[in-house]
Design an enzyme around this catalytic site. Sequence first.
Site, PDB file in Angstrom:
ATOM      1  N   CYS A 109       0.867  -1.509  -0.263  1.00 30.79           N
ATOM      2  CA  CYS A 109      -0.437   0.029  -0.218  1.00 30.79           C
ATOM      3  C   CYS A 109       1.314   1.248  -0.143  1.00 30.79           C
ATOM      4  CB  CYS A 109      -0.935   0.038   1.115  1.00 30.79           C
ATOM      5  SG  CYS A 109      -0.051   0.058   2.721  1.00 30.79           S
TER       6      CYS A 109
ATOM      7  N   CYS B  18      -2.582  -3.713   8.140  1.00 30.88           N
ATOM      8  CA  CYS B  18      -2.061  -1.773   8.794  1.00 30.88           C
ATOM      9  C   CYS B  18      -1.134  -2.170  10.576  1.00 30.88           C
ATOM     10  CB  CYS B  18      -3.392  -1.218   9.053  1.00 30.88           C
ATOM     11  SG  CYS B  18      -4.383  -0.732   7.797  1.00 30.88           S
TER      12      CYS B  18
HETATM   13 FE1  FES Z   1      -1.322   0.283   4.223  1.00 32.70          FE
HETATM   14 FE2  FES Z   1      -3.049   0.072   6.312  1.00 32.70          FE
HETATM   15  S1  FES Z   1      -3.461   0.602   3.891  1.00 32.70           S
HETATM   16  S2  FES Z   1      -1.498   0.202   6.152  1.00 32.70           S
END
Ligand code: FES
Length: 131
Positions: A34, A103
């Site tokens: 991400c 996360c």
């Molecule tokens: Fe990557 Fe939350 S989407 S840390």
Amino acid sequence: MVYSEKVLDHFANPRNVGEIEDADGVGEVGNSKCGDIMKMYIKVDDNKISDVKFKTFGCGAAIATSSMATEMIKGKSVDDALQLTNKAVMEALDGLPPVKVHCSVLAEEAIKAAVSDYYEKRGIDKDIITK
Ligand code: FES
């Protein structure tokens, strides 16, 4: 996606945001998928985490978990801080949606990275297991 009240609260009012200039340990971790980045600063006195601050360039769940994680280790011993798991942080937040579990892993890793930096600076040889 449904977030708990606690997640929303820690996202809207994150605790311990910022940096510590004369930190005893600094850890930075990121998730390559991400692209989110989390930086954690700790101050250690008498083997206790006397202060902790974080900066998270990431999603709301990453901000909420880092906020909760800092609250959970503040005032604890360094060893206790190392025991903090992403699962415990998630439980304290009343859960996270499954796609957001990674996360919380970032929060656990950031603490471990900061502690391992602290150990390194002190010349303490310790293996810290990260996920
Ligand atoms: Fe990557 Fe939350 S989407 S840390």
